[in-house]
Design an enzyme around this catalytic site. Sequence first.
Site, mmCIF file in Angstrom:
data_model
loop_
_atom_site.group_PDB
_atom_site.id
_atom_site.type_symbol
_atom_site.label_atom_id
_atom_site.label_comp_id
_atom_site.label_asym_id
_atom_site.label_seq_id
_atom_site.Cartn_x
_atom_site.Cartn_y
_atom_site.Cartn_z
ATOM 1 N N ASN A 133 0.852 -1.366 -0.133
ATOM 2 C CA ASN A 133 -0.191 -0.082 0.002
ATOM 3 C C ASN A 133 0.745 1.209 0.155
ATOM 4 O O ASN A 133 1.893 1.385 0.583
ATOM 5 C CB ASN A 133 -0.780 -0.088 1.250
ATOM 6 N N GLU A 190 8.373 -5.162 -0.905
ATOM 7 C CA GLU A 190 7.357 -4.145 -0.835
ATOM 8 C C GLU A 190 7.646 -2.605 -1.214
ATOM 9 O O GLU A 190 6.979 -1.936 -1.738
ATOM 10 C CB GLU A 190 6.562 -4.114 0.459
HETATM 11 N N1 B3K Z 1 0.862 -7.487 -3.949
HETATM 12 C C1 B3K Z 1 0.781 -8.321 -2.481
HETATM 13 C C2 B3K Z 1 0.172 -9.477 -2.681
HETATM 14 C C3 B3K Z 1 -1.336 -9.587 -2.595
HETATM 15 C C4 B3K Z 1 -1.954 -10.823 -2.787
HETATM 16 C C5 B3K Z 1 -3.691 -10.553 -2.991
HETATM 17 N N2 B3K Z 1 -4.345 -11.899 -3.011
HETATM 18 C C6 B3K Z 1 2.099 -8.565 -1.976
HETATM 19 C C7 B3K Z 1 3.296 -8.747 -2.759
HETATM 20 O O1 B3K Z 1 3.131 -9.358 -3.860
HETATM 21 O O2 B3K Z 1 4.258 -7.683 -2.738
HETATM 22 ZN ZN ZN Z 2 4.624 -8.106 -4.889
#
Ligand code: B3K
Ligand code: ZN
Length: 861
Positions: free
Chosen positions: A271, A304
């Site tokens: 996020n 992230e």
């Molecule tokens: N983008 C999220 C993963 C979300 C999974 C949703 N079912 C974490 C990542 O890959 O960084």
């Molecule tokens: Zn990811």
Amino acid sequence: MADARPAHTAPPPIVRREDYQPPEWRVPQISLELDLDGARTVVRSTLEIEREGRHRLPLRLDAKNLVVRRVAVDGQAVNYRFENDVLRIPIEGDRATVETEVEIAPRANTQLMGLYESGGMLCTQCEAEGFRRITPFPDRPDVLSRYRVRMVADRGAYPVLLANGDPVAQGELDGGRHWAEWHDPFPKPCYLFALVAGSLVANRDSFVTRSGKTVQLAIWVREGDLPKTEHAMTSLKAAMKWDEEVFGREYDLEMFNIVAVADFNFGAMENKGLNIFNSRYILADPDTATDADYDAIAGVVAHEYFHNWSGNRVTCRDWFQLSLKEGFTVFRDQQFSADMGSPAVKRIEDVRMLRAAQFPEDGGPLAHPVRPDSYIEISNFYTATVYNKGAELIRMIRTILGPEKFRAGCDLYFDRHDGQAVTCEDFVRAMEDASGADLSRFRLWYSQAGTPRVRASLVRGPGSPRLLLEQEVPPTPGQPAKQPMPIPLRIALLDEATGVAADERLVLLDEAKAEVVLERAPERPVLSINRDFSAPIIVETDRTAADLAFLSAHDDDPFARYEAMQQLMLDTLIRSVSGGAADHHAVVEAVRHALADRALDPAFVAETVLLPSETFIGDRMDTVDPDAIHRSREALRAELGRELEALWRQAYSTHAANRYEYSSSAKGARRLRSVALGYIMAAGAADAPVLAQAQFDGADNMTDRQGALVVLANGDSAERQAALSAFYDRYRDNALVLDKWFSVQALSTRADTPAQVEALARHPDFTLSNPNRLRSLVGAFAANQRAFHDVSGRGYRFLADMILAEDKLNPQTAARLVPPLGRWRRFDEQRAALMRAELERIVATAGLSKDVFEQASKSLG
Ligand code: B3K
Ligand code: ZN
């Protein structure tokens, strides 16, 4: 049971990539006001909307499990339609202000999607389609909005209020309540929305970007956990610096917050400005986290953070493009971890992971391209194919273009698409435009599923040797016939007389067959191929055991050297599983050589002397015989243990535990020590359990303690139960460590593991409501080939029971447990029938979620 499908209804609809249509309405601005409370939260939203193109369609907002209390357009209540989780609102003009008010119940949310409660705090998870569980919205990644978020809550229960972006104001209210307002200046898709409310403390730090801006950093945790956040903070700062240096990417907000939560469906979530993490990827200290945990924390924190550019600033047009952000970001985190430690060991770990998780997926009923063509439930497509094979695609592009042009391609991609929602095609085109390369055929890697197999043989003289290459891409569901792929193969020839590598080159195999003449060949050449694992394929060669042993001792490419040893071990094991004579001599001598080679990094030695896993051996056989594989592998382990016992003991004492230190060399020493202990145990040495017990008792860190526990848990010494009990007593209040206690037992090689696991599922500390705990027992057990595939079928029945029970609470996490049952085609008739019967039982269950329905019905396919 919120998302349950009624029994005996039509199968849920299929979403197809080719049906993509741009959004009918844009939402440039959204204001949210949340009256936060665990039992009942009221969400008011104000959307500024704009019609896109010439159409008269109503505004379409996704809304799931929401109690809608009010809908107004430009201040006037309107007639709206609300059916099948979609709110349709008639709009007259081309612009309007739309207000909604809904109610949600975070405490009752066991799916952990949308706004939910974890350990008394409130937090969100919106990717992929969770935002619709918070407020009505066009929940698709190509609708980008600026967010203003105002949270109101009881100050006692929720003293800290966080959202995306930067805080702009806060204040007190009557009745012990308070409020805070946050603005995020960067337009973002709603899957990147986040908020957190709770009683939290922060480890605060700061980072000065290369252009001189100071960013405030904070990692928020529950009070007692503060001392365990240092490694995550160090990793975050290292990742910020690395992304500036290697990719030229700077952070863009004033503040970067991370929050750790105990109940989380996967690893973490990127996020914007407010990453939310599964606490297992934040919390670490030497007493509770292993070296592998430390590495995983650094990798996930970096991953992230890197999403801020690869995912957030440039996002996905639709969910079929998921690998655009995930494959690329996994590649980036892999490169980061390689630079922070040993690139050779990191590459070995990444390939091992690919082979353990992605190859079986690519070879089974759930195989799909890196850019899938259809889905029922997008949550089922956060797979090893999209993530890890996706990362290999990026790596191949870099290999083909070279590092400078690859970097130019990345720069162009970020510049060209900043603030946009784009496709995998846009990424490949940026790479082409910046480099001048033609990647037309390379696009097949995005559209064709299945792991290519390449057969390679070196035809030696007279004259220059010739390399004969032949490729085959196996059929996969929906893709019966394939085109040849462009496969970048790094090759070299090693001189058998001197061990020196000659004529290293990159061969691009893009036909079904090719012949390469190798001119500058040494007199007695030995083939080194797919060096550094330059392509995610299976290579079959006609190299002899002697060739492989030679390469395992001399190849200058560390990955190829490891690979030669693996292949030698694999060939030996497969021969003995298939009933051939078990000639272990070549393996024993190659391992002896590796152990004696003082020039090698102990971390590398530890990797190279490990036998291929039982699952990996099974993957290379026509029909998996779990018991024969187990017996053959244990026999080879025992022989390696006995034959080289003196060397194992030497390695064990050379790398004897000193005071704990966190450094590459100390980590390598701990790793080799645990591997050596395993072999001493396998040798059947009388003092082995005592040695393990002493290591267990004397350890000043979790790596050594867990390493000893694993060895004891696999055996049946008197020390076994004592160590398991001691471990439990010491860590019973630490959920993350208790997960290890469950896993170690679920992964045990003992014959009674299925019964032990069934008993552990009745243990008071086992719960279905925490995904980490569920995976630590059930996920680990399903990965234990011999135990799970017990010929009685009790393992299959246990897994199916767990899936059905979990599905009632948390379909997304339940669905992730289905794939092991889908491997039935790989087993004998008796096991296959038992596995199918469980899948059929699952599919026939009334009220099944679409998540589990998709995975189980496709698995039967
Ligand atoms: N983008 C999220 C993963 C979300 C999974 C949703 N079912 C974490 C990542 O890959 O960084
Ligand atoms: Zn990811």
